[in-house]
Design a protein around this motif. Structure first.
Motif, mmCIF file in Angstrom:
data_model
loop_
_atom_site.group_PDB
_atom_site.id
_atom_site.type_symbol
_atom_site.label_atom_id
_atom_site.label_comp_id
_atom_site.label_asym_id
_atom_site.label_seq_id
_atom_site.Cartn_x
_atom_site.Cartn_y
_atom_site.Cartn_z
ATOM 1 N N GLU A 275 0.823 -0.874 -0.509
ATOM 2 C CA GLU A 275 -0.082 -0.221 -0.087
ATOM 3 C C GLU A 275 0.761 1.558 0.159
ATOM 4 O OE1 GLU A 275 -3.445 -0.647 0.047
ATOM 5 O OE2 GLU A 275 -3.046 -2.268 0.052
ATOM 6 N N ALA A 276 0.422 2.573 -0.005
ATOM 7 C CA ALA A 276 1.002 3.841 -0.254
ATOM 8 C C ALA A 276 1.451 4.141 1.107
ATOM 9 C CB ALA A 276 0.038 4.702 -0.998
ATOM 10 N N ASP A 277 0.705 3.919 2.319
ATOM 11 C CA ASP A 277 1.697 4.041 3.222
ATOM 12 C C ASP A 277 2.774 2.840 4.330
ATOM 13 O OD1 ASP A 277 -0.461 1.930 4.408
ATOM 14 O OD2 ASP A 277 -1.193 2.648 5.413
ATOM 15 N N LYS B 286 -0.376 -6.285 2.158
ATOM 16 C CA LYS B 286 -1.561 -7.175 2.148
ATOM 17 C C LYS B 286 -1.265 -8.423 1.324
ATOM 18 C CE LYS B 286 -5.527 -5.472 1.364
ATOM 19 N NZ LYS B 286 -6.922 -4.483 0.045
ATOM 20 N N LEU B 287 -1.551 -9.692 2.096
ATOM 21 C CA LEU B 287 -1.646 -11.332 0.935
ATOM 22 C C LEU B 287 -3.305 -11.510 0.816
ATOM 23 C CD1 LEU B 287 -0.558 -13.023 -0.010
ATOM 24 C CD2 LEU B 287 -0.269 -14.829 2.539
ATOM 25 N N ASN B 288 -3.284 -11.230 -0.726
ATOM 26 C CA ASN B 288 -4.959 -10.909 -0.854
ATOM 27 C C ASN B 288 -6.154 -10.399 0.097
ATOM 28 O OD1 ASN B 288 -3.699 -13.499 -2.749
ATOM 29 N ND2 ASN B 288 -4.770 -14.423 -1.830
ATOM 30 N N GLY C 110 2.055 -6.561 8.078
ATOM 31 C CA GLY C 110 3.359 -6.382 8.028
ATOM 32 C C GLY C 110 3.853 -4.987 7.491
ATOM 33 N N THR C 111 4.786 -4.214 7.199
ATOM 34 C CA THR C 111 4.917 -3.374 6.762
ATOM 35 C C THR C 111 6.492 -3.636 6.064
ATOM 36 O OG1 THR C 111 6.694 -2.319 8.618
ATOM 37 C CG2 THR C 111 4.609 -1.243 8.385
ATOM 38 N N VAL C 112 6.766 -3.112 4.806
ATOM 39 C CA VAL C 112 7.404 -3.038 4.382
ATOM 40 C C VAL C 112 9.396 -3.711 5.086
ATOM 41 C CG1 VAL C 112 9.108 -1.734 2.986
ATOM 42 C CG2 VAL C 112 6.845 -1.707 2.237
ATOM 43 N N LEU D 29 4.447 -11.777 6.937
ATOM 44 C CA LEU D 29 4.076 -11.990 5.450
ATOM 45 C C LEU D 29 4.750 -13.223 5.627
ATOM 46 C CD1 LEU D 29 2.752 -10.831 2.749
ATOM 47 C CD2 LEU D 29 4.785 -10.690 2.312
ATOM 48 N N SER D 30 5.741 -13.445 6.041
ATOM 49 C CA SER D 30 6.717 -15.065 5.285
ATOM 50 C C SER D 30 6.524 -15.641 5.932
ATOM 51 C CB SER D 30 8.341 -14.389 5.758
ATOM 52 O OG SER D 30 8.557 -13.475 4.971
#
Length: 160
Positions: free
Chosen positions: A65-67, A71-73, A79-81, A87-88
């Motif tokens: 996302e821009a912030d 998201k997963l599907n 989480g964040t970048v 996510l993992s």
């Protein structure tokens, strides 16, 4: 002694055969140069016809996302970048479920000669807005590879 050294002949290199060989090579290149291809044909994709296809249920899309949240599907709060551990972990558990349930890639259904780990559907696409620097997308790619995703694609449609 001085007479003996004067009578000895100096070595003489005959360059005529060398020039002949070089001329033959030059002629070969002059004849072969027009035969090389001048352009390469590329297969370009067709223009979109406007159909909306339903996504495959096995398709996994990680959206940045821009912030900078992930998201997963349709699952948010992955989480964040900077911290993509949620996510993992979600992907590792999903891939284990797919291995347990024998969810194979379409082209690998009949390939019983390959190990099961290669046959499991682990394709993941990444979707990110253009405002996100490529280095941050590369971090997510590394995280996806660490979770076992293979292959990883970049989704190009509907970019902000």
């Amino acid at each position: 002694m001085s007479q003996n050294t004067a009578r000895e002949s100096k070595p003489f290199i005959n360059v005529t055969p060398l020039i002949d060989v070089l001329l033959v090579v030059l002629i070969i290149f002059m004849v072969a140069a027009p035969l090389r291809p001048h352009s390469f044909l590329a297969k370009l994709p067709a223009e979109p016809d406007g159909r909306v296809l339903p996504p495959n249920i096995k398709t996994l899309v990680v959206t940045i996302e821009a912030d900078r949240t992930l998201k997963l599907n349709d699952l948010s709060d992955m989480g964040t970048v900077d911290d993509y551990s949620k996510l993992s972990n979600a992907l590792v558990s999903l891939f284990n479920q797919r291995k347990t349930n024998h969810v194979y890639r379409d082209e690998m259904l009949s390939r019983i000669d390959l190990p099961e780990d290669y046959r499991i559907e682990k394709t993941v696409f990444i979707k990110a807005p253009r405002s996100i620097p490529y280095g941050e997308v590369a971090k997510i790619i590394d995280g996806l590879k660490g979770a076992g995703a293979d292959p990883i694609g970049l989704q190009l449609d509907n970019l902000n």
